[in-house]
Design a protein around this motif. Structure first.
Motif, PDB file in Angstrom:
ATOM      1  N   ALA A 295       0.829  -1.207   0.000  1.00 44.55           N
ATOM      2  CA  ALA A 295       0.000   0.000   0.000  1.00 44.55           C
ATOM      3  C   ALA A 295       0.863   1.255   0.000  1.00 44.55           C
ATOM      4  N   ALA A 296       1.954   1.223   0.756  1.00 40.89           N
ATOM      5  CA  ALA A 296       2.839   2.386   0.836  1.00 40.89           C
ATOM      6  C   ALA A 296       3.481   2.688  -0.517  1.00 40.89           C
ATOM      7  N   VAL A 297       3.876   1.662  -1.252  1.00 42.04           N
ATOM      8  CA  VAL A 297       4.476   1.888  -2.572  1.00 42.04           C
ATOM      9  C   VAL A 297       3.466   2.536  -3.506  1.00 42.04           C
ATOM     10  N   LEU A 298       2.222   2.104  -3.442  1.00 35.42           N
ATOM     11  CA  LEU A 298       1.173   2.714  -4.260  1.00 35.42           C
ATOM     12  C   LEU A 298       0.983   4.183  -3.884  1.00 35.42           C
ATOM     13  N   ILE A 299       0.922   4.465  -2.593  1.00 37.03           N
ATOM     14  CA  ILE A 299       0.730   5.845  -2.125  1.00 37.03           C
ATOM     15  C   ILE A 299       1.924   6.713  -2.498  1.00 37.03           C
ATOM     16  N   LEU A 300       3.144   6.194  -2.293  1.00 36.41           N
ATOM     17  CA  LEU A 300       4.344   6.962  -2.595  1.00 36.41           C
ATOM     18  C   LEU A 300       4.513   7.180  -4.095  1.00 36.41           C
ATOM     19  N   SER A 301       4.072   6.219  -4.904  1.00 39.29           N
ATOM     20  CA  SER A 301       4.123   6.386  -6.360  1.00 39.29           C
ATOM     21  C   SER A 301       3.195   7.514  -6.790  1.00 39.29           C
ATOM     22  N   THR A 302       2.043   7.629  -6.135  1.00 39.23           N
ATOM     23  CA  THR A 302       1.136   8.742  -6.408  1.00 39.23           C
ATOM     24  C   THR A 302       1.794  10.072  -6.042  1.00 39.23           C
ATOM     25  N   ALA A 303       2.465  10.095  -4.880  1.00 31.73           N
ATOM     26  CA  ALA A 303       3.194  11.300  -4.487  1.00 31.73           C
ATOM     27  C   ALA A 303       4.271  11.640  -5.510  1.00 31.73           C
ATOM     28  N   GLU A 304       4.932  10.629  -6.040  1.00 38.98           N
ATOM     29  CA  GLU A 304       6.026  10.851  -6.985  1.00 38.98           C
ATOM     30  C   GLU A 304       5.551  11.528  -8.259  1.00 38.98           C
ATOM     31  N   VAL A 305       4.497  11.013  -8.889  1.00 39.89           N
ATOM     32  CA  VAL A 305       4.053  11.599 -10.158  1.00 39.89           C
ATOM     33  C   VAL A 305       3.498  13.004  -9.937  1.00 39.89           C
ATOM     34  N   MET A 306       2.855  13.224  -8.784  1.00 40.82           N
ATOM     35  CA  MET A 306       2.349  14.560  -8.488  1.00 40.82           C
ATOM     36  C   MET A 306       3.489  15.549  -8.272  1.00 40.82           C
ATOM     37  N   GLN A 307       4.472  15.154  -7.464  1.00 39.09           N
ATOM     38  CA  GLN A 307       5.566  16.082  -7.153  1.00 39.09           C
ATOM     39  C   GLN A 307       6.406  16.380  -8.385  1.00 39.09           C
ATOM     40  N   ALA A 308       6.652  15.371  -9.225  1.00 37.89           N
ATOM     41  CA  ALA A 308       7.432  15.599 -10.441  1.00 37.89           C
ATOM     42  C   ALA A 308       6.735  16.616 -11.335  1.00 37.89           C
ATOM     43  N   ALA A 309       5.427  16.448 -11.541  1.00 38.06           N
ATOM     44  CA  ALA A 309       4.684  17.378 -12.389  1.00 38.06           C
ATOM     45  C   ALA A 309       4.660  18.778 -11.782  1.00 38.06           C
ATOM     46  N   SER A 310       4.463  18.854 -10.468  1.00 40.57           N
ATOM     47  CA  SER A 310       4.437  20.164  -9.823  1.00 40.57           C
ATOM     48  C   SER A 310       5.799  20.847  -9.929  1.00 40.57           C
ATOM     49  N   GLY A 311       6.870  20.058  -9.859  1.00 43.65           N
ATOM     50  CA  GLY A 311       8.206  20.631  -9.979  1.00 43.65           C
ATOM     51  C   GLY A 311       8.434  21.272 -11.336  1.00 43.65           C
TER      52      GLY A 311
END
Length: 392
Positions: A295-311
């Motif tokens: 579950a954590a990998v799924l949640i962190l992967s969501t954080a990753e794509v969001m943060q990359a795009a926001s960056g």
């Protein structure tokens, strides 16, 4: 531009996944020497990213990118004849220095050739392609590692792909550099405390890089009963997730306001992922550990794509049109900082403090989430163009 990114990513996949094998088995270096060399190359990025960003604005990103890929072709080719530790150290630092310069040059090229409302989407597409190419490169490196005689294909294949990337860049149109306003000083990006504050906060939000690749696997191996074979599979899942959802996650990030909101949400997801992993420190239940880590990998992967795009949205939105290379190169420091400092800092935190270490990372993510929008707003006001005044 996507073809350029594909060639570059396959080459990096080949080299990064096969370099340790190549340098230890063919060149004869020990693990300590290889580690020190690669770390020194990473540290050079702090200078390279900013310097080449400034150069991109001076000579044009297209011309600079051609020169960098041509130089990398020579550099990776020279790995085939490296025979001593001294030669390795000199070459790995030089190649690393040049390699980190391609990021701001590429970003400035996107800024020059692509309308503002389409830049983040293109960067998202390029990131998905990068993950595909990197995976292909890993497969090529695995084939080369089957035989001692084939190992030389690792640097040579990478060199050939860098040459291919250089040729592809020549097919792009050459856009003249934008005029520099009167009074603008070079290296303004790293001298502006408000812009640096956005970079620093983004460094915290980019902790997903370290957590997914280093901290979580170390924790799972040493402090949970999760079957070891699942860890590489989870990283493969993360790669597939980025390929599938990076473009979708970039929607709405083409303005500073939208990128700030997306960055804030990415921090919430990052905090949530760390909190879920923290649960595994409360007991030694196999099923609980497996479910929590997945579950954590799924949640962190969501954080990753969001943060990359926001960056990307923040970087393009806060960069003056006449100094995109400089500001994009400086903004890249948030990922470089995480890559260099993050593994030791975050891993030491959770290994030492366990449950409270994970909650500490989650708390830092929440604080960064609260700060990113006001910091981006202040930086945007600071960087607002002012009328040029004539000089006598």
């Amino acid at each position: 531009m996507i073809a350029i990114r594909l060639a570059e990513s396959i080459g990096k996949g080949v080299f990064l996944s096969g370099s340790v094998v190549y340098f230890t088995l063919r060149v004869g270096l020990d693990a300590t020497q290889v580690g020190l060399g690669l770390s020194a190359a990473g540290l050079s990025a702090f200078i390279s990213s900013v310097v080449f960003g400034v150069i991109a604005d001076r000579v044009g990103p297209r011309r600079l990118l051609i020169m960098l890929f041509a130089a990398l072709t020579v550099g990776f080719g020279l790995y085939a004849v490296v025979g001593t530790a001294i030669q390795f150290f000199a070459l790995v630092v030089a190649v690393g220095f040049l390699e980190y310069g391609t990021g701001p040059a590429n970003g400035a090229l996107v800024g020059n050739l692509v309308p503002a409302e389409e830049r983040v989407k293109l960067k998202a597409m390029m990131r998905s392609v990068f993950n595909i190419g990197f995976s292909i490169g890993i497969g090529v490196a695995a084939v080369a590692a089957l035989s001692q005689r084939l190992l030389v294909l690792i640097p040579l294949t990478t060199a050939a792909l860098m040459a291919c990337a250089a040729l592809l860049v020549t097919r792009l149109p050459d856009v003249p550099s934008r005029p520099v306003p009167v009074g603008f000083k070079r290296f303004a990006a790293v001298r502006d405390p408000r812009f640096l504050a956005v970079i620093g906060i983004s460094s915290v939000l980019a902790s997903h890089v370290t957590v997914i690749l280093v901290t979580m696997p170390l924790w799972a191996l040493n402090h949970t009963s999760l079957p070891h074979f699942l860890i590489p599979l989870l990283l493969i899942f993360n790669t597939a997730f980025v390929i599938l959802f990076q473009v979708r996650a970039s929607r709405g990030a083409d303005t500073v306001e939208g990128a700030g909101r997306l960055a804030r949400r990415s921090g919430y997801w990052l905090a949530g992922g760390c909190a879920v992993i923290a649960v595994t420190a409360l007991g030694d239940n196999d099923m609980l550990a497996s479910v929590a880590i997945v579950a954590a990998v799924l949640i962190l992967s969501t954080a990753e794509v969001m943060q990359a795009a926001s960056g990307w949205g923040l970087a393009f939105g806060l960069a003056p049109e006449h100094a995109q290379g400089e500001y994009l190169g400086a903004f890249d420091l948030h990922v470089i900082t995480q890559n260099v400092v993050g593994p030791a800092l975050l891993s030491g935190l959770v290994i030492t403090f366990g449950f409270w270490g994970w909650l500490g990372i989650a708390a830092a993510a929440l604080v960064a989430s609260a700060l990113i929008i006001p910091a981006a707003h202040r930086s945007r006001v600071t960087l607002a163009p002012e009328p040029a005044t004539a000089t006598g």
